[in-house]
Design a protein around this motif. Structure first.
Motif, PDB file in Angstrom:
ATOM      1  N   VAL A  24      66.577  -0.367-100.558  1.00 44.11           N
ATOM      2  CA  VAL A  24      65.269   0.308-100.220  1.00 44.11           C
ATOM      3  C   VAL A  24      64.930   1.461-101.193  1.00 44.11           C
TER       4      VAL A  24
ATOM      5  N   SER B  65      62.155  -7.627 -93.491  1.00 43.15           N
ATOM      6  CA  SER B  65      62.934  -7.809 -92.286  1.00 43.15           C
ATOM      7  C   SER B  65      62.624  -8.973 -91.579  1.00 43.15           C
TER       8      SER B  65
ATOM      9  N   GLU C   6      64.628   5.952 -94.063  1.00 45.04           N
ATOM     10  CA  GLU C   6      63.145   5.345 -93.829  1.00 45.04           C
ATOM     11  C   GLU C   6      62.908   4.052 -94.258  1.00 45.04           C
ATOM     12  N   GLN C   7      61.693   3.621 -94.205  1.00 43.38           N
ATOM     13  CA  GLN C   7      61.303   2.507 -94.862  1.00 43.38           C
ATOM     14  C   GLN C   7      61.127   2.425 -96.376  1.00 43.38           C
TER      15      GLN C   7
ATOM     16  N   ARG D  15      67.800  -3.110 -88.779  1.00 38.07           N
ATOM     17  CA  ARG D  15      67.195  -3.113 -90.136  1.00 38.07           C
ATOM     18  C   ARG D  15      67.816  -4.269 -91.154  1.00 38.07           C
TER      19      ARG D  15
ATOM     20  N   SER E  43      59.496  -2.915 -96.331  1.00 37.40           N
ATOM     21  CA  SER E  43      60.667  -3.009 -95.560  1.00 37.40           C
ATOM     22  C   SER E  43      60.336  -4.136 -94.269  1.00 37.40           C
ATOM     23  N   ASP E  44      59.128  -3.774 -93.422  1.00 36.14           N
ATOM     24  CA  ASP E  44      58.880  -4.628 -92.255  1.00 36.14           C
ATOM     25  C   ASP E  44      58.970  -6.040 -92.802  1.00 36.14           C
TER      26      ASP E  44
ATOM     27  N   ASP F 179      66.230  -5.933 -93.161  1.00 36.00           N
ATOM     28  CA  ASP F 179      66.099  -5.303 -94.572  1.00 36.00           C
ATOM     29  C   ASP F 179      66.841  -4.979 -95.546  1.00 36.00           C
TER      30      ASP F 179
END
Length: 804
Positions: free
Chosen positions: A359, A394, A375-376, A248, A390-391, A250
């Motif tokens: 997040v 990252s 979670e994201q 992770r 998030s993605d 992020d």
RNA sequence: GCCGGGGUGGCGAAAUUGGCAUACGCAGCGGACUUAAAAUCCGCCGUCCCGCAAGGGACUUGUGGGUUCAAAUCCCACCCCCGGCACCA
């Protein structure tokens, strides 16, 4: 009138098959090779158990079916007789394994013959035979020469009861697979095979091999691929950096502390003076715990007094030690993001460390978290990355660190190297000589095998050394390279090494100058069909794939996957518990062979449930199958005594084709239970006939032959068939003829079946609708109400939809 | 916790992948044969309701909802069983 006597029939044909050698094949000459492999068993003293019989019978039925379809089926058998299992039993019985194993093997062989398996007994393999393990040792040396086998110090799983190290795969829930003792850890010099060099290929090939999905999934889980970022934080006031891996990236702005595993190599270097005592005592108590103790979810840890710097936001990060971080996972160090990881969250709560949200969950109010949000979400409190998903974040963070040269995108795996040394007696000695000058040196291949000496006191020593270490005549030798005095390796190798290549040996058992002959190997391998238990998903099946790949890369094999097709069968249990000798719930198949015959046992085991599911064994229905075979006998008896032969009406011929089709497709798909049900229906139908036609009787016997090989052979002889039924062609069917001429069509009103009418197969909608409307019952329901819609499914149903 | 597989008569289980739920077998009940029993053969056998009966009706695939002309099968939520993985960063 004759009476079916299974014992007489089975004894007769068992001998006759052996005399005529119908299951032995010329591995060189045959033209349509089909390698039908069953998992060779560990030959226990109790003999085959009902679960073995279940598994092997399915393989044998498939092999017989395939042979009748014109293939040259090679079905060999062998014994996986080395290993802790055998040794522990020998210890318990106070018998030497060298005397115990041969008698177990002859017992197993006798049972397999009784059960009517079409084994080619000219190609047996016994892993404890020096003529076999010579090549296991050869295999080890090839790996050694490739750099795929190496001895190194490592923290290993230690079973205090078996007094040996165990591979990770042999540790179940922190306990020894064999004796359930809690595992402890030791740092020992051990031999490893570098299966991790093959991780990516082992994973990738799974996409293209024809294996039961359940096994592929288990292997994927075990390999455990995960993608993420590897980077490091500098330790304040030193030149050291702490490297860690995260999936992770992020959340990296949310790091509020770091945690090292107690075993981490930098612990002593970075610990501040004032924390030294606390750290030392924490580390030593953590090391003393058993694996199970360390798995307690209670968060423990201690501050080192040191700090690292998060280069992204220049924050000062305290460095802790905690045993929830495992030295064997990743780098043994983590960045802790308590807001977004439940483990870190618990740790932070317990030690009063800050929790920083980076997040945001979809409907976040800005309040503190009551639990970690894993979670994201949308990135906050993260400088230039705020507002990203998030993605997206990252990816951007990895890119930035890669640009700065301080981090990189990385793939890590859970799979670790295969630890193969065992400090035990009952295994093939690892063929290495330790020379004070030359280091570990391979035993020259012409000196193989390094024979396992007879040792009276074969009990494990508990000293991290094998009992072989006490045998001076074995240990002391000279270095093959420089001739100086040297010592032999005294560890033996893991049983799974023996079984990682046994299938390669089967076709080539007649050669004593090579493990497997190139020509025969090309002809017979990879294995055409392999059926075995799912419990070997990540052990044997993964190891043998690795060994095959390694041998392929060294130029010994023309293929890199050992089994063209693998199917997992189910596991039989007994009264809800796994069948095992230690539970004492072993069902002895010999009893059923004696009371009902092997044919009944085979057919019953296959009839009573799905082959791929297994289930709870009970003999409740065995009488039904016994009766079925008796009925088949009586049917043939009646046929032989009937006067003349009737015409075979078309309907009967169509039925025959339908049955052939059903049984053919079912057996090919290992659906033995429904195939047997179809044969029962067929024989019930034949029983109603006043007289039988030869074709029908022959078809019944041929289709039944793979299940009940003895009685069908006898009946085949009785009707004047050419020996052997097992060498006859499988009956052919014609799809056209297998169709029904007349079908039953359900007539529904609003989805409820109100009548069933007969119609010619393939009738058009208007024809069937017309017929349906003539039905009194249908008319009663339809009345005057108009049909809103008519649904027609050819040959199956008509549904009239009316307003309610 | 995550990933698989599963839950269907008194029991083991079927169901062409959305088209007559309960094939095949076990157990049970009734009958035939037999002096008798065993073996064998024939018939019945999901639940509830109406009917003396022939028959008729309703319900039924772990639970609750949904989609559909039609659901054991597809979707959502939940319960239970089995297997694998698991402080995996």
């Amino acid at each position: 009138m004759t009476r079916y006597d299974p014992q007489a029939v089975e004894a007769k044909w068992r001998d006759h098959w052996a005399e005529t050698g119908i299951y032995e094949i010329d591995v060189r000459a045959v033209e349509r090779p089909f390698f039908n492999l069953m998992m060779f068993p560990y030959p226990s003293a109790e003999g085959l158990h009902i679960g073995n019989v279940f598994a092997f019978t399915g393989v044998d039925i498939f092999g017989r079916f395939t042979a009748m379809q014109g293939h040259d089926v090679f079905e060999p058998f062998g014994y996986d007789a080395f290993g802790i299992h055998s040794e522990n039993f020998a210890l318990k019985q106070n018998t030497h394994p060298m005397t115990l194993i041969p008698s177990n093997i002859s017992n197993f062989r006798g049972q397999m013959k009784q059960l009517g398996m079409r084994i080619d007994w000219g190609h047996e393999v016994d892993t404890t035979d020096p003529a076999y393990y010579r090549w296991t040792q050869w295999l080890f040396l090839q790996l050694f020469k490739q750099g795929l086998a190496e001895k190194r110090s490592a923290p290993v799983n230690w079973c205090p009861s078996c007094k040996t190290v165990l591979a990770d795969e042999q540790v179940i829930d922190g306990r020894c697979e064999r004796c359930s003792t809690e595992i402890t850890h030791r740092d020992l010099e051990q031999w490893f095979l570098k299966i991790t060099d093959y991780t990516e290929r082992l994973l990738e090939n799974l996409d293209s091999i024809d294996w039961s999905p359940i096994v592929k999934t288990a292997q994927r889980n075990w390999i455990g691929r995960s993608e993420g970022l590897e980077t490091s934080f500098a330790v304040e006031g030193t030149s050291e950096t702490l490297t860690f891996f995260t999936t992770r990236p992020d959340t990296i702005f949310g790091v509020t502390f770091m945690v090292l595993a107690p075993e981490h190599t930098l612990v002593s270097q970075i610990t501040a003076l004032e924390q030294k005592d606390a750290v030392d005592s924490y580390v030593s108590s953590a090391m003393a715990k058993t694996a199970i103790d360390r798995q307690q979810m209670e968060r423990t840890g201690v501050f080192t007094g040191a700090y690292a710097t998060n280069p992204l936001n220049a924050e000062r990060i305290p460095i802790w030690i905690g045993d929830y971080v495992l030295s064997t996972v990743g780098t043994g160090a983590i960045m802790a993001v308590p807001a977004h990881d439940t483990r870190d969250f618990d740790f932070a709560r317990k030690f009063g460390l800050p929790i920083k949200v980076v997040v945001a969950p979809p409907d976040w109010s800005g309040d503190d978290f009551e639990e970690a949000y894993t979670e994201q979400g949308t990135i906050v409190n993260s400088g230039e990355f705020n507002g990203m998903a998030s993605d997206e974040a990252s990816e951007a963070i990895v890119k930035k660190l890669e640009r700065d040269g301080t981090g990189e995108h990385k793939v890590t795996y859970r799979l670790r190297d295969w630890l193969i040394s065992r400090q035990r007696y009952w295994g093939p000695p690892i063929p290495i000589i330790h020379c004070p000058d030359c280091g570990p040196v391979a035993v020259p291949e012409d000196q193989l095998p390094v024979e396992l000496p007879y040792v009276e006191e074969f009990r494990p020593t508990g000293t991290a050394e094998s009992p072989l270490a006490l045998v001076e005549s074995f240990v002391n030798t000279t270095c093959p390279e420089c001739g100086k005095n040297a010592k032999r390796e005294t560890d033996v190798s893991d049983t799974f090494l023996d079984s990682s290549w046994y299938f390669l040996r089967y076709p080539s058992t007649s050669f004593d100058d090579r493990p497997f002959d190139a020509e025969l190997t090309k002809k017979w391998l990879p294995v055409s069909n392999y059926i075995g238990g799912k419990e070997h998903s990540v052990l044997h099946l993964l190891y043998s794939r690795f060994i095959t790949m390694a041998l392929h890369d060294m130029g010994h094999l023309p293929f890199e996957e050992p089994y063209e097709r693998f199917r997992a069968h189910g596991v039989l249990i007994l009264e809800g518990a796994k069948i095992s000798k230690s539970r004492g719930n072993v069902v002895n198949p010999d009893d059923y062979v004696a009371s009902h015959g092997a044919d009944t046992l085979r057919t019953y085991l296959m009839f009573s449930g799905r082959y791929d599911e297994g289930g709870d064994f009970s003999d409740k229905g065995i009488e039904g199958v016994y009766r079925f075979l008796h009925r088949a006998w009586d049917l043939v008896d009646r046929y032989r005594r009937q006067d003349g032969e009737p015409e075979l009406p078309e309907e009967a011929e169509r039925l025959r084709h339908r049955v052939i089709r059903k049984v053919t497709l079912d057996v090919a798909g290992l659906k033995f239970n429904t195939a047997i049900a179809a044969l029962m229906e067929f024989s019930n139908e034949l029983q109603r006939r006043p007289a039988l036609h030869a074709t029908e009787v022959r078809t019944l016997l041929l289709l039944l032959a793979p299940f009940a090989p003895y009685v069908t052979e006898d009946l085949w002889e009785q009707i004047g068939g050419e020996y052997s039924i097992h060498q006859q062609a499988w009956p052919a069917y014609d799809d056209e003829l297998a169709m029904l001429l007349e079908v039953e069509v359900a007539v529904q009103i609003n989805g409820k079946t109100r009548d069933v009418i007969n119609a010619a197969a393939g009738s058009d909608e208007d024809v069937v609708v017309e017929l349906a409307k003539q039905s009194e019952r249908v008319q009663r329901y339809l009345g005057e109400r108009p049909v809103v819609k008519t649904i027609f499914v050819p040959d199956r149903l008509v549904n009239f939809v009316i307003k309610p």
